[in-house]
Write a protein that holds these residues in place. Structure first.
Motif, PDB file in Angstrom:
ATOM      1  N   GLU A 188      45.465 -17.252  -5.573  1.00 45.65           N
ATOM      2  CA  GLU A 188      45.498 -18.587  -4.960  1.00 45.65           C
ATOM      3  C   GLU A 188      46.348 -19.538  -5.807  1.00 45.65           C
ATOM      4  O   GLU A 188      46.262 -19.526  -7.028  1.00 45.65           O
ATOM      5  CB  GLU A 188      44.070 -19.121  -4.869  1.00 45.65           C
ATOM      6  N   ARG A 189      47.190 -20.318  -5.153  1.00 39.19           N
ATOM      7  CA  ARG A 189      48.038 -21.244  -5.883  1.00 39.19           C
ATOM      8  C   ARG A 189      47.344 -22.589  -6.030  1.00 39.19           C
ATOM      9  O   ARG A 189      46.924 -23.184  -5.056  1.00 39.19           O
ATOM     10  CB  ARG A 189      49.344 -21.474  -5.130  1.00 39.19           C
ATOM     11  N   THR A 190      47.185 -23.072  -7.232  1.00 39.47           N
ATOM     12  CA  THR A 190      46.686 -24.421  -7.448  1.00 39.47           C
ATOM     13  C   THR A 190      47.684 -25.115  -8.367  1.00 39.47           C
ATOM     14  O   THR A 190      48.570 -24.484  -8.933  1.00 39.47           O
ATOM     15  CB  THR A 190      45.306 -24.422  -8.133  1.00 39.47           C
ATOM     16  N   GLU A 191      47.526 -26.413  -8.544  1.00 38.14           N
ATOM     17  CA  GLU A 191      48.420 -27.178  -9.427  1.00 38.14           C
ATOM     18  C   GLU A 191      48.365 -26.657 -10.858  1.00 38.14           C
ATOM     19  O   GLU A 191      49.291 -26.811 -11.626  1.00 38.14           O
ATOM     20  CB  GLU A 191      48.022 -28.664  -9.388  1.00 38.14           C
ATOM     21  N   ASN A 192      47.213 -26.044 -11.236  1.00 38.44           N
ATOM     22  CA  ASN A 192      47.042 -25.610 -12.622  1.00 38.44           C
ATOM     23  C   ASN A 192      47.642 -24.249 -12.927  1.00 38.44           C
ATOM     24  O   ASN A 192      47.660 -23.833 -14.075  1.00 38.44           O
ATOM     25  CB  ASN A 192      45.540 -25.571 -12.968  1.00 38.44           C
ATOM     26  N   VAL A 193      48.111 -23.579 -11.903  1.00 34.67           N
ATOM     27  CA  VAL A 193      48.658 -22.249 -12.136  1.00 34.67           C
ATOM     28  C   VAL A 193      50.050 -22.365 -12.760  1.00 34.67           C
ATOM     29  O   VAL A 193      50.930 -23.023 -12.216  1.00 34.67           O
ATOM     30  CB  VAL A 193      48.734 -21.459 -10.804  1.00 34.67           C
ATOM     31  N   VAL A 194      50.228 -21.717 -13.913  1.00 31.10           N
ATOM     32  CA  VAL A 194      51.539 -21.688 -14.555  1.00 31.10           C
ATOM     33  C   VAL A 194      52.392 -20.657 -13.827  1.00 31.10           C
ATOM     34  O   VAL A 194      51.947 -19.527 -13.603  1.00 31.10           O
ATOM     35  CB  VAL A 194      51.391 -21.304 -16.049  1.00 31.10           C
ATOM     36  N   ARG A 195      53.618 -21.060 -13.457  1.00 32.81           N
ATOM     37  CA  ARG A 195      54.429 -20.172 -12.634  1.00 32.81           C
ATOM     38  C   ARG A 195      55.742 -19.803 -13.311  1.00 32.81           C
ATOM     39  O   ARG A 195      56.375 -20.629 -13.962  1.00 32.81           O
ATOM     40  CB  ARG A 195      54.711 -20.827 -11.281  1.00 32.81           C
ATOM     41  N   ALA A 196      56.115 -18.543 -13.128  1.00 34.58           N
ATOM     42  CA  ALA A 196      57.426 -18.063 -13.594  1.00 34.58           C
ATOM     43  C   ALA A 196      57.928 -17.069 -12.549  1.00 34.58           C
ATOM     44  O   ALA A 196      57.174 -16.664 -11.658  1.00 34.58           O
ATOM     45  CB  ALA A 196      57.292 -17.388 -14.951  1.00 34.58           C
ATOM     46  N   CYS A 197      59.207 -16.724 -12.636  1.00 35.89           N
ATOM     47  CA  CYS A 197      59.717 -15.739 -11.667  1.00 35.89           C
ATOM     48  C   CYS A 197      60.974 -15.069 -12.205  1.00 35.89           C
ATOM     49  O   CYS A 197      61.540 -15.499 -13.208  1.00 35.89           O
ATOM     50  CB  CYS A 197      59.994 -16.397 -10.323  1.00 35.89           C
TER      51      CYS A 197
END
Ligand code: NAP
Length: 288
Positions: free
Chosen positions: A2-11
């Protein structure tokens, strides 16, 4: 996830990018370390690299990996280059510090860490190394061999002009030297070598075989193939059969991923047998 504002994202960005195993590697580490993070893959065209870097600059993405064909473009576009990335003119890992995007090339540490782990002491004797190939991977590997103090590094490539160009661009000061070698002379050039690295795509599934006689190679020389599909290439099999220590290329892929993960997600991941088996299983399932 689940995506929330607190999820750190990279790609990872590239074109094509569907083959990339980076999401599998980083996803495994995120899960094992219990980090609320996400790592995706994105197909990005050359004119979209800037927009990706803008997202990192703005903190919308914590960072990411850059793969073929955008590594050189990324090196031109980031705000700050590490020494390694500057020397290589290619970036595969980016992250943000104080509104600036940094770029590094972790293929060098991936290559070195793999050999350190799989063949400890591989660089004890460093009079002579032979590198087959003069492409992007060869550039990182030759740089890595130079940092470990190899005195003579022969570069054998099908188009010898590319080997010559690489030797001129990376030519070190002092006693170390880079020597271009004609492709037809590659087997004879193995005489007295301490290390042999294949960085060509020859021997990879779907590619022509690597034709090479190991007769002149000392039996103590470490043989490393950065091709990892198949894991046991004909070169590695032939090397093991005559008693040479032989190291496959999967560890380079796994170890090059670790520095990025630490920067984005704040914890140091481990390259374990479990991770290795996960990737081998994926390779078997996708027959890559
Ligand atoms: N283990 C890892 O983590 C890792 C990391 C990066 C790359 N790799 C693998 O390394 C290989 C090379 O990658 P790269 O990025 O360096 O590719 P690249 O820049 O395209 O270079 C390819 C190299 O292979 C040579 N080559 C290709 N076909 C040949 C043939 N038929 N006969 C003789 N030489 C031939 C090329 O010679 P010319 O210059 O004459 O064309 C060149 O030296 C790939 O198999 C890739 O999957 C593995």
């Amino acid at each position: 996830m689940e995506r929330t504002e607190n999820v750190v994202r990279a790609c990872v960005v590239g074109d094509p990018v569907s083959h990339s195993r980076s999401p599998l590697i980083h996803g495994h580490w995120l899960q094992r370390l219990g980090i609320a993070g996400a790592y995706d893959r994105r197909q990005v065209k050359a004119d979209e690299v800037d927009a990706f870097l803008d997202e990192v600059r703005a903190g919308k993405l914590r960072g990411g990996n850059v793969t073929v064909p955008h590594k050189e473009e990324a090196a031109r576009r980031v705000d700050v280059l590490t020494d390694t990335a500057r020397h290589l003119g290619a970036v595969n890992t980016v992250w943000e510090v104080d509104g600036k995007v940094w770029g590094d090339n972790t293929d060098v540490t991936g290559f070195l860490a793999n050999l350190d782990e799989r063949s400890p002491g591989w660089d004890r004797e460093r009079e002579k190394a032979i590198v087959l190939g003069a492409g992007g991977a060869a550039r990182a590997i030759i740089y890595g061999l130079l940092t470990r103090g190899f005195r003579e590094i022969g570069i054998a490539n099908r188009s010898v002009s590319r080997a010559r160009k690489l030797a001129e661009e990376l030519q070190p000061q002092g006693e170390q030297q880079l020597v271009p070698i004609a492709w037809d002379a590659r087997s004879d050039a193995l005489k007295n070598a301490n290390v042999l690295v294949n960085t060509t795509s020859l021997g990879m599934t779907g590619q022509p075989p690597l034709e090479l006689s190991l007769e002149a190679l000392p039996v103590q020389a470490v043989v490393h193939d950065i091709v990892y599909a198949p894991l046991e290439t004909d070169l590695l099999r032939a090397a093991r059969q005559r008693g040479n220590p032989a190291v496959d290329g999967l560890g380079m892929l796994l170890h090059q991923a670790a520095p990025g993960f630490s920067r984005w997600f704040g914890q140091e991941p481990q390259v374990t047998d479990e991770l290795r088996l996960l990737i081998i299983d994926d390779m078997n399932r996708t027959a890559a």
